[in-house]
Write a protein that holds these residues in place. Structure first.
Motif, PDB file in Angstrom:
ATOM      1  N   GLU A 217      -8.435  -0.705   9.529  1.00 26.13           N
ATOM      2  CA  GLU A 217      -6.908  -0.083   8.444  1.00 26.13           C
ATOM      3  C   GLU A 217      -5.593   0.314   9.236  1.00 26.13           C
ATOM      4  OE1 GLU A 217      -7.557   4.328   6.899  1.00 26.13           O
ATOM      5  OE2 GLU A 217      -8.942   4.032   7.657  1.00 26.13           O
ATOM      6  N   LYS A 218      -5.495   0.743  10.238  1.00 28.91           N
ATOM      7  CA  LYS A 218      -3.656   0.769  10.263  1.00 28.91           C
ATOM      8  C   LYS A 218      -3.164  -0.780  10.172  1.00 28.91           C
ATOM      9  CE  LYS A 218      -3.315  -0.187  14.945  1.00 28.91           C
ATOM     10  NZ  LYS A 218      -3.328   0.080  16.610  1.00 28.91           N
ATOM     11  N   ARG A 221      -2.243  -1.155   6.842  1.00 28.08           N
ATOM     12  CA  ARG A 221      -1.951  -0.422   5.596  1.00 28.08           C
ATOM     13  C   ARG A 221      -0.644  -0.614   6.612  1.00 28.08           C
ATOM     14  NH1 ARG A 221      -4.033   3.937   3.643  1.00 28.08           N
ATOM     15  NH2 ARG A 221      -5.795   5.106   4.479  1.00 28.08           N
ATOM     16  N   ARG A 222      -0.104  -0.977   7.324  1.00 23.20           N
ATOM     17  CA  ARG A 222       0.751  -1.313   8.055  1.00 23.20           C
ATOM     18  C   ARG A 222       1.363  -3.129   7.710  1.00 23.20           C
ATOM     19  NH1 ARG A 222       5.948  -1.090  11.990  1.00 23.20           N
ATOM     20  NH2 ARG A 222       6.204  -3.033  12.220  1.00 23.20           N
ATOM     21  N   SER A 224       0.818  -4.200   3.999  1.00 23.00           N
ATOM     22  CA  SER A 224       0.542  -3.860   2.762  1.00 23.00           C
ATOM     23  C   SER A 224       2.075  -3.011   2.914  1.00 23.00           C
ATOM     24  CB  SER A 224      -0.732  -2.876   2.508  1.00 23.00           C
ATOM     25  OG  SER A 224      -0.416  -1.829   2.902  1.00 23.00           O
ATOM     26  N   GLU A 225       2.958  -1.945   4.057  1.00 20.11           N
ATOM     27  CA  GLU A 225       3.926  -1.301   3.622  1.00 20.11           C
ATOM     28  C   GLU A 225       5.219  -2.496   3.767  1.00 20.11           C
ATOM     29  OE1 GLU A 225       3.628   1.728   5.793  1.00 20.11           O
ATOM     30  OE2 GLU A 225       2.368   2.583   4.820  1.00 20.11           O
ATOM     31  N   ARG A 237      -3.886  -4.611   0.247  1.00 20.64           N
ATOM     32  CA  ARG A 237      -3.930  -3.835  -0.574  1.00 20.64           C
ATOM     33  C   ARG A 237      -5.942  -4.046  -0.611  1.00 20.64           C
ATOM     34  NH1 ARG A 237      -1.912  -3.982  -5.261  1.00 20.64           N
ATOM     35  NH2 ARG A 237      -0.295  -5.434  -4.608  1.00 20.64           N
ATOM     36  N   LEU A 240      -8.110  -3.497   2.406  1.00 25.16           N
ATOM     37  CA  LEU A 240      -7.249  -2.054   2.281  1.00 25.16           C
ATOM     38  C   LEU A 240      -8.842  -1.200   1.804  1.00 25.16           C
ATOM     39  CD1 LEU A 240      -6.423   0.141   4.656  1.00 25.16           C
ATOM     40  CD2 LEU A 240      -4.308   0.387   2.563  1.00 25.16           C
ATOM     41  N   SER A 251     -12.595   8.974   1.421  1.00 20.68           N
ATOM     42  CA  SER A 251     -11.443   7.291   1.056  1.00 20.68           C
ATOM     43  C   SER A 251     -12.439   7.507  -0.165  1.00 20.68           C
ATOM     44  CB  SER A 251     -12.362   6.275   1.697  1.00 20.68           C
ATOM     45  OG  SER A 251     -11.818   7.121   3.299  1.00 20.68           O
ATOM     46  N   GLU A 254      -9.018   6.959  -2.944  1.00 25.05           N
ATOM     47  CA  GLU A 254      -8.018   5.793  -2.728  1.00 25.05           C
ATOM     48  C   GLU A 254      -8.415   4.649  -2.527  1.00 25.05           C
ATOM     49  OE1 GLU A 254      -4.677   5.065   1.639  1.00 25.05           O
ATOM     50  OE2 GLU A 254      -6.504   6.031   1.291  1.00 25.05           O
TER      51      GLU A 254
END
Length: 321
Positions: A217-218, A221-222, A224-225, A237, A240, A251, A254
């Motif tokens: 997950e960590k 997220r990174r 996708s950003e 995305r 995730l 969850s 989201e």
């Protein structure tokens, strides 16, 4: 068909005869000072010619049996070329062709350990990337630690990222605690220093199935950003979203938002995202009341799942296919 196959074989054989060090083609049997540069050019020319003839023959083949026979014969020629010119860079290409395109053949089985030895000896990252291109990482996992060590000495090299991605692919399913750790370390390094690179497009699919969801997950997220590529962001995305969908009840909101964003975009993932959204909104979603189940227990007594409301129930679904 046979004439074309013969042309491939003859082209390679002629190239090898003419390129034996110390013998000039125009003066058979007379020793001459070898010119390594000219030999390399000549061997590569014959190699490219043979590849072209093989491709033409493969295109003319009409059955799978003919194609397989062509692959076997060309793999044999590749092996002979490599054995006759062991110190020539073309040998690595020939061995790689046999391993990557004629798996299961006797030539490929003999070529694989030879190729591993040669790859392990390569220090130039450009050559290393070329040698590994197209090779199945799962069959060369034992080389991953060596490749990773070489790349880490020169992380600024243009081929550093694709080589690290290859290391990750070769260690994806572990096989040993050491390789599993190497996979994690390699992904950590890629995400820490190269999260914006296009080559990381393969990571979301791997991370979505990782056995450490928090770690995955960590990184998702990174990715996708930080990654500027639209398709990489979409895949990150989506992965995730599916990961959060199976995480916990908190969850779900989201996860639904992420999957909605993917479903609204054109592309192959849109339909799959819509199916995932149906699961989130349906009766089987996390946090939703369990649907009614009717059946017979092991004693043949009819029951309803609702009969056990308020109690802890273990359901074991099984069957034969």
């Amino acid at each position: 068909m046979k004439r074309i196959i013969f042309g491939v074989a003859a082209g390679l054989t002629l190239g090898l005869v003419m390129l034996v060090p110390g013998v000039r083609a125009d003066e058979p049997g007379k020793p001459a000072k070898a010119d390594p540069a000219k030999e390399l050019v000549a061997i590569r020319s014959e190699w490219l010619k043979a590849q072209g003839e093989f491709s033409k023959a493969l295109g003319a083949a009409t059955t799978n049996e003919e194609r397989q026979q062509l692959r076997r014969e060309f793999a044999d020629r590749c092996l002979k070329l490599a054995e006759a010119n062991p110190d020539n860079p073309v040998a690595v290409e020939a061995l790689a062709w046999a391993v990557g395109n004629a798996r299961g053949t006797a030539a490929a089985q003999k070529a694989q350990p030879l190729l591993k030895e040669k790859i392990a000896a390569i220090t130039d990252l450009e050559q290393l990337h070329k040698a590994l291109g197209g090779l199945p990482g799962s069959a060369f996992g034992d080389l991953a630690p060596t490749v990773a060590a070489k790349v880490k000495k020169n992380l600024e090299h243009l081929k550093a990222v694709p080589l690290l991605v290859w290391v990750a692919s070769a260690t994806l399913y572990g096989g040993s605690p050491e390789l599993a750790r190497l996979y994690n370390d390699t992904v950590d390094l890629l995400m820490e220093r190269f999260a914006e690179r296009r080559e990381l497009a393969v990571l979301p699919n791997w991370l979505a199935r990782d056995d450490n969801p928090e770690w995955a997950e960590k990184h998702l997220r990174r990715l996708s950003e930080k990654n500027p590529a639209a398709d990489v962001q979409t895949m990150a995305r989506y992965s995730l979203g599916t990961l959060l969908k199976n995480k916990d009840e908190a969850s779900q909101q989201e996860a639904e938002k992420l999957l909605q964003s993917v479903a609204a975009e054109p592309g192959r993932l849109a339909e799959q995202a819509k199916r995932d959204l149906e699961d989130i909104r349906g009766p089987r979603a996390l946090g939703k009341p369990a649907p009614e189940i009717n059946g017979d227990d092991l004693d043949g007594k009819a029951f309803n799942l609702s009969d056990y409301k308020g109690k802890v129930v273990l359901l074991d679904f099984w069957g034969f296919w």
